[in-house]
Enzyme design. Structure first.
Site, PDB file in Angstrom:
ATOM      1  N   ASP A  55       0.865  -1.122   0.082  1.00 20.84           N
ATOM      2  CA  ASP A  55       0.038  -0.113   0.037  1.00 20.84           C
ATOM      3  C   ASP A  55       0.788   1.155   0.110  1.00 20.84           C
ATOM      4  OD1 ASP A  55      -2.567   1.558   0.605  1.00 20.84           O
ATOM      5  OD2 ASP A  55      -1.704   1.838   2.366  1.00 20.84           O
ATOM      6  N   ASP A 114      -0.081   4.836   1.063  1.00 22.26           N
ATOM      7  CA  ASP A 114      -0.241   5.979   2.144  1.00 22.26           C
ATOM      8  C   ASP A 114      -0.278   5.273   3.394  1.00 22.26           C
ATOM      9  OD1 ASP A 114      -1.349   8.690   0.745  1.00 22.26           O
ATOM     10  OD2 ASP A 114      -2.406   6.925  -0.218  1.00 22.26           O
TER      11      ASP A 114
END
Length: 452
Positions: free
Chosen positions: A16, A18
């Site tokens: 991922d 953020d």
């Protein structure tokens, strides 16, 4: 299942973006996210201007793992068996007597003990990541404001305005069009809100690549914002690190939806162009689904069942769906492990940046909330003449159920050899085994907790 986990045994390493590869300066980003919503509510929807004023003390309300009952405006902290440990109406904490009267030690009405419990529905919302948390404070203050204005209002329908605020600030075209507050401000001063990746992490990513691992980036951020973040934290050559980049992935749907529901799209100048019937080569794509990705990974690795590990910070969007639908190994980025020790956050920015920004700061969102107590456990009052007992929170139970391991940051493991053997979470032994480098201090001293 083996008791140990090693990156060396994985064929594919996914990330991922953020709050996983890209760490934010939480006291600054929290204020920016809060303001992006508060200004929209006040200016566009006519809410009370008091929402625009936040004191440093107000931020203590923020605690990951809270559920908001959208109808009655109550925030809840749940035990692993679905009972309510603490609750507030708006920001006002319920006294033990009121809590007992309202919830009475019973399972919360929306709780499902099996895996099918969504984190988001039309009736409730779970706050499980640092993008969400400023919204928890805002929604709680909205409940306070409406209760005060309307003489003890009992039911609420403000959520549609929150959704409109999300659309205004974060819609697909917002970055390009400079809509709202959030993207223009990140563009203006990325160094205020973002931490660059340490050299150790960049070196580690290259080490994985050189060891023959396929590297994935799967983010729900849109491609233009993803590019800004990655160029800032990794450098302009970041695309050399990743075999496949998937933006606007719309997780958790990326993992749970069928290919016909969520095809991959080609991109040109950050605009989606053409829906693809299958994924036949590495590259940068938008949307998509784990089924088509799996087929490509089989082709790229030459293996019928390539072993994939995915790093993410959200239980709802990353860890649970990657494990439940795709059976991937999962590494939870849990910044509460950074801010765990005595409520003091680990030093998270260079000393020369200290004092650079004036004005009241939010407390780091990964530190202990005085209102809500530990993210990991809480006490339950015993019957008369019996001691209080400690119980795991629902959030803590999900960590040990769906994560392979949990770490405070990627930096925490970047200098370990790739064949380092991590102890994994397993129901057959210690519930704290998968925390690296150490379990939360509040858990490390007590393995005799009540559990259901």
């Amino acid at each position: 299942m083996a008791r140990h986990f090693s990156l060396a045994a994985c064929d594919v390493v996914g990330f991922d973006l953020d709050h996983t590869l890209c760490r934010y300066n939480l006291p600054e980003s929290a204020v920016l996210i809060y303001n992006s919503f508060a200004q929209f509510l006040v200016k566009e929807k006519g809410y009370d201007k008091e929402l625009l004023t936040v004191t440093p003390e107000d931020w203590d309300f923020c605690c990951k793992g809270l559920a908001l009952d959208l109808e009655d405006g109550n925030f809840l902290k749940l035990a692993d068996n679905g009972t309510v440990l603490r609750a507030s109406h708006g920001t006002k904490m319920m006294a033990p007597e009121a809590l007992a009267e309202e919830y009475g030690g019973k399972e919360w009405k929306h709780f499902l003990s099996d895996t099918g419990m969504a984190c988001r529905s039309g009736k409730y919302y779970f706050y499980d990541n640092y993008f969400d948390l400023p919204g928890a404070l805002l929604c709680a203050r909205v409940v306070d404001s409406l209760t005060k204005q309307n003489n003890g209002q009992k039911t609420f329908d403000f959520w549609k305005d929150i959704v409109a605020g999300i659309q205004h600030n974060y819609k697909m075209s917002a970055f390009k069009e400079n809509c709202g507050i959030y993207f223009p401000e990140i563009k203006r001063d990325p160094g205020r809100y973002l931490h660059t990746c340490p050299e150790s992490v960049k070196k580690w990513l290259r080490q994985l690549k050189n060891a023959g691992k396929i590297l994935l980036l799967i983010t729900s951020s849109h491609s233009d914002y993803c590019r800004l973040l990655c160029e800032y934290i990794l450098g302009n050559d970041f695309t050399d690190l990743f075999d496949i980049v998937i933006t606007n992935a719309l997780k958790p749907g990326f993992f749970s939806h069928l290919p016909s529901q969520r095809p991959f799209w080609t991109l040109e100048n950050d605009e989606e162009q053409e829906a693809l019937p299958a994924l036949d080569k590495p590259g940068w794509y938008s949307q998509g689904n784990a089924v088509h990705l799996h087929e490509l990974l089989k082709k790229m690795t030459g293996k019928s069942e390539p072993k994939v590990v995915y790093f993410g910070d959200s239980m709802h969007s990353d860890i649970f769906p990657a494990r439940h639908y795709s059976n991937w190994e999962t590494v939870l980025i849990l910044e509460e492990l950074r801010g765990d020790r005595d409520g003091k956050p680990e030093e998270s920015e260079p000393l020369e940046k200290k004092g650079k920004y004036e004005g009241p700061k939010a407390k780091p969102l990964n530190t202990l909330s005085k209102k809500w107590g530990s993210f990991f456990l809480d006490s339950v009052s015993g019957l008369e003449n019996t001691e209080d007992s400690l119980v795991y929170t629902w959030s803590c139970k999900r960590i040990s159920t769906y994560s392979t391991i949990a770490i405070p940051s990627i930096e925490a493991i970047a200098e370990l050899p790739l064949d380092y053997k991590f102890s994994r979470f397993s129901s057959s032994h210690s519930k704290t085994a998968g925390y690296y480098p150490n379990p939360p201090s509040i858990l490390s001293s007590d393995e005799t907790l009540t559990t259901t």
